[in-house]
Motif scaffolding. Structure first.
Motif, PDB file in Angstrom:
ATOM      1  N   ALA A 110       0.822  -1.210   0.000  1.00  0.00           N
ATOM      2  CA  ALA A 110       0.000   0.000   0.000  1.00  0.00           C
ATOM      3  C   ALA A 110       0.858   1.264   0.000  1.00  0.00           C
ATOM      4  N   GLU A 111       0.443   2.217  -0.813  1.00  0.00           N
ATOM      5  CA  GLU A 111       1.120   3.514  -0.855  1.00  0.00           C
ATOM      6  C   GLU A 111       0.487   4.528   0.082  1.00  0.00           C
ATOM      7  N   GLN A 112      -0.740   4.257   0.557  1.00  0.00           N
ATOM      8  CA  GLN A 112      -1.470   5.246   1.341  1.00  0.00           C
ATOM      9  C   GLN A 112      -2.217   4.578   2.503  1.00  0.00           C
ATOM     10  N   VAL A 113      -2.407   5.353   3.554  1.00  0.00           N
ATOM     11  CA  VAL A 113      -3.171   4.918   4.730  1.00  0.00           C
ATOM     12  C   VAL A 113      -4.122   6.035   5.116  1.00  0.00           C
ATOM     13  N   MET A 114      -5.334   5.652   5.522  1.00  0.00           N
ATOM     14  CA  MET A 114      -6.264   6.628   6.080  1.00  0.00           C
ATOM     15  C   MET A 114      -6.869   6.049   7.348  1.00  0.00           C
ATOM     16  N   SER A 115      -6.831   6.811   8.426  1.00  0.00           N
ATOM     17  CA  SER A 115      -7.401   6.346   9.698  1.00  0.00           C
ATOM     18  C   SER A 115      -8.562   7.232  10.108  1.00  0.00           C
ATOM     19  N   PHE A 116      -9.427   6.664  10.958  1.00  0.00           N
ATOM     20  CA  PHE A 116     -10.534   7.430  11.527  1.00  0.00           C
ATOM     21  C   PHE A 116     -10.480   7.355  13.043  1.00  0.00           C
ATOM     22  N   SER A 117     -10.649   8.500  13.699  1.00  0.00           N
ATOM     23  CA  SER A 117     -10.756   8.598  15.158  1.00  0.00           C
ATOM     24  C   SER A 117      -9.581   7.890  15.835  1.00  0.00           C
ATOM     25  N   TRP A 118      -9.881   6.974  16.787  1.00  0.00           N
ATOM     26  CA  TRP A 118      -8.802   6.351  17.560  1.00  0.00           C
ATOM     27  C   TRP A 118      -7.902   5.468  16.717  1.00  0.00           C
ATOM     28  N   GLY A 119      -8.324   5.144  15.487  1.00  0.00           N
ATOM     29  CA  GLY A 119      -7.416   4.442  14.581  1.00  0.00           C
ATOM     30  C   GLY A 119      -6.184   5.267  14.262  1.00  0.00           C
ATOM     31  N   GLY A 120      -6.261   6.576  14.503  1.00  0.00           N
ATOM     32  CA  GLY A 120      -5.120   7.448  14.263  1.00  0.00           C
ATOM     33  C   GLY A 120      -3.924   7.116  15.123  1.00  0.00           C
ATOM     34  N   ALA A 121      -4.158   6.587  16.321  1.00  0.00           N
ATOM     35  CA  ALA A 121      -3.038   6.269  17.216  1.00  0.00           C
ATOM     36  C   ALA A 121      -2.162   5.165  16.645  1.00  0.00           C
ATOM     37  N   CYS A 122      -2.788   4.051  16.224  1.00  0.00           N
ATOM     38  CA  CYS A 122      -1.973   2.964  15.674  1.00  0.00           C
ATOM     39  C   CYS A 122      -1.444   3.335  14.297  1.00  0.00           C
ATOM     40  N   ALA A 123      -2.170   4.165  13.534  1.00  0.00           N
ATOM     41  CA  ALA A 123      -1.683   4.605  12.224  1.00  0.00           C
ATOM     42  C   ALA A 123      -0.402   5.427  12.376  1.00  0.00           C
ATOM     43  N   LEU A 124      -0.362   6.330  13.343  1.00  0.00           N
ATOM     44  CA  LEU A 124       0.832   7.150  13.557  1.00  0.00           C
ATOM     45  C   LEU A 124       2.014   6.293  13.995  1.00  0.00           C
ATOM     46  N   ILE A 125       1.731   5.274  14.808  1.00  0.00           N
ATOM     47  CA  ILE A 125       2.799   4.358  15.227  1.00  0.00           C
ATOM     48  C   ILE A 125       3.380   3.640  14.013  1.00  0.00           C
ATOM     49  N   ALA A 126       2.506   3.169  13.123  1.00  0.00           N
ATOM     50  CA  ALA A 126       2.963   2.495  11.909  1.00  0.00           C
ATOM     51  C   ALA A 126       3.745   3.455  11.011  1.00  0.00           C
ATOM     52  N   LEU A 127       3.224   4.673  10.828  1.00  0.00           N
ATOM     53  CA  LEU A 127       3.897   5.650   9.977  1.00  0.00           C
ATOM     54  C   LEU A 127       5.288   5.993  10.495  1.00  0.00           C
ATOM     55  N   SER A 128       5.435   5.992  11.819  1.00  0.00           N
ATOM     56  CA  SER A 128       6.728   6.348  12.402  1.00  0.00           C
ATOM     57  C   SER A 128       7.813   5.321  12.086  1.00  0.00           C
ATOM     58  N   GLN A 129       7.401   4.118  11.662  1.00  0.00           N
ATOM     59  CA  GLN A 129       8.360   3.081  11.283  1.00  0.00           C
ATOM     60  C   GLN A 129       8.783   3.203   9.820  1.00  0.00           C
ATOM     61  N   ARG A 130       8.229   4.179   9.126  1.00  0.00           N
ATOM     62  CA  ARG A 130       8.587   4.489   7.742  1.00  0.00           C
ATOM     63  C   ARG A 130       8.484   3.262   6.819  1.00  0.00           C
ATOM     64  N   PRO A 131       7.298   2.686   6.701  1.00  0.00           N
ATOM     65  CA  PRO A 131       7.147   1.532   5.797  1.00  0.00           C
ATOM     66  C   PRO A 131       7.580   1.887   4.378  1.00  0.00           C
ATOM     67  N   ARG A 132       8.244   0.942   3.718  1.00  0.00           N
ATOM     68  CA  ARG A 132       8.955   1.216   2.465  1.00  0.00           C
ATOM     69  C   ARG A 132       8.059   1.668   1.327  1.00  0.00           C
ATOM     70  N   THR A 133       6.808   1.177   1.281  1.00  0.00           N
ATOM     71  CA  THR A 133       5.944   1.530   0.138  1.00  0.00           C
ATOM     72  C   THR A 133       5.120   2.787   0.370  1.00  0.00           C
ATOM     73  N   LEU A 134       5.047   3.248   1.609  1.00  0.00           N
ATOM     74  CA  LEU A 134       4.089   4.307   1.936  1.00  0.00           C
ATOM     75  C   LEU A 134       4.523   5.671   1.420  1.00  0.00           C
ATOM     76  N   GLU A 135       3.566   6.402   0.821  1.00  0.00           N
ATOM     77  CA  GLU A 135       3.832   7.710   0.237  1.00  0.00           C
ATOM     78  C   GLU A 135       3.043   8.835   0.894  1.00  0.00           C
ATOM     79  N   ARG A 136       1.824   8.548   1.376  1.00  0.00           N
ATOM     80  CA  ARG A 136       0.951   9.576   1.941  1.00  0.00           C
ATOM     81  C   ARG A 136       0.036   8.964   2.984  1.00  0.00           C
ATOM     82  N   ALA A 137      -0.487   9.809   3.877  1.00  0.00           N
ATOM     83  CA  ALA A 137      -1.426   9.335   4.889  1.00  0.00           C
ATOM     84  C   ALA A 137      -2.436  10.408   5.220  1.00  0.00           C
ATOM     85  N   VAL A 138      -3.624   9.960   5.606  1.00  0.00           N
ATOM     86  CA  VAL A 138      -4.691  10.862   6.056  1.00  0.00           C
ATOM     87  C   VAL A 138      -5.111  10.414   7.451  1.00  0.00           C
ATOM     88  N   ILE A 139      -5.103  11.337   8.393  1.00  0.00           N
ATOM     89  CA  ILE A 139      -5.530  11.066   9.774  1.00  0.00           C
ATOM     90  C   ILE A 139      -6.776  11.914  10.014  1.00  0.00           C
TER      91      ILE A 139
END
Length: 296
Positions: free
Chosen positions: A95-124
């Protein structure tokens, strides 16, 4: 629009139900991350907003929805563990993109902080890094009802607070869903709320400092619980941070009325479709002109 359904084995200990909405012309894949007590069904409108411009992936956490029957659910998961599950899904679907809603933002930010190789953009969406007075009241009452497994009070609390701007049909759906959950789901949410009240979401800001992709923070003008102003605190920690306020909308954004749905979709498409040269642009959708309930 039927998804490809699979139950994935992750880390040799979790089975995760996934739905993959493939679009032949799409060149990017986005994974949507649920809020607490929610399932893939809560993203029905968001899928319509994004597909077929994008391939869309939905999933249920191991303890929830259609993942629940495939797991023992003998203990609660931390946000860090949920973040690692998301990382494996990002890798699996490339996946190149992630979008989280509400409390899903907490685990999404944790994942983003690990800099996954394919990820390009995110929406919180509908998330902020602090617990303000309104959110503290909501969580304090919520943890009491969750701890006592008072199902109907939990349902009423959600509809009276973060869900107060939802159409009545959505409120009835929320109430029915939340008041019929398994006891381990209440225990899981109780665990998360306890963590949040103890840390005041400090971990979210700490994780944010290591994020190296553009992130759009999308909040509703009327949302007293995760306000647009509070969300802007992320701008001090994420260099490529972007902010948009959905006019005349509360916490649930695209589910609340047609204008909020339209503006949410426009903000998403504009941001997710932007080229690298456009990454510093701030997106501001048109003010809402009407407030008709979405037909279900």
């Amino acid at each position: 629009m039927r998804p490809e359904i699979a139950v994935l084995d992750l880390q040799g200990q979790y089975r995760v139900y996934t739905e993959f909405y493939r679009a032949e012309a799409a060149t990017k894949t986005i994974i949507l991350v649920n809020g607490s007590l929610a399932t893939t069904a809560s993203f029905a409108q968001t899928v319509r907003n994004l597909h077929p411009q994008f391939n869309v992936v939905l999933f249920d956490q191991p303890y929830a929805g259609k993942s629940k029957p495939h797991n023992a659910n003998e203990r609660s998961l931390t946000k860090e563990e949920e973040g690692h599950i998301l990382l494996e899904l990002i890798d699996h679907f490339a996946a190149e993109q992630v979008m989280s809603f509400s409390w899903g933002g907490a685990c999404a930010l944790i994942a983003l902080s690990q800099r996954p190789r394919t990820l390009e953009r995110a929406v919180i969406s509908s998330f902020s890094p602090i617990i303000n007075v309104h959110m503290n009241d909501y969580l304090t009452r919520g943890i009491e009802y969750l701890g006592a497994c008072e199902r109907y009070k939990v349902g009423e609390l959600i509809n009276d607070t973060i869900g107060k701007h939802l159409p009545s049909l959505f409120k009835r759906f929320n109430y029915k869903h939340v008041s019929t959950l398994a006891e381990h789901e209440y225990a899981q949410m109780h665990f998360h709320v306890s963590e949040v009240l103890q840390s005041n979401l400090g971990g979210a800001l700490e994780a944010a400092t290591n994020i190296n992709v553009p992130v759009l923070f999308m909040n509703g003008e009327w949302d007293e619980y995760t306000t647009p102003l509070d969300a802007r605190l992320f701008g001090k920690h994420i260099p490529q941070s972007h902010f948009v306020t959905i006019q005349s909308a509360g916490h649930f954004l695209d589910m609340e009325h047609k204008a909020a749905c339209r503006d949410s979709r426009q903000a998403l498409i504009d941001f997710l479709s932007a080229t690298p040269a456009e990454k510093r642009v701030r997106f501001h959708p048109r003010p809402a002109q009407d407030q008709h309930a979405i037909a279900i």
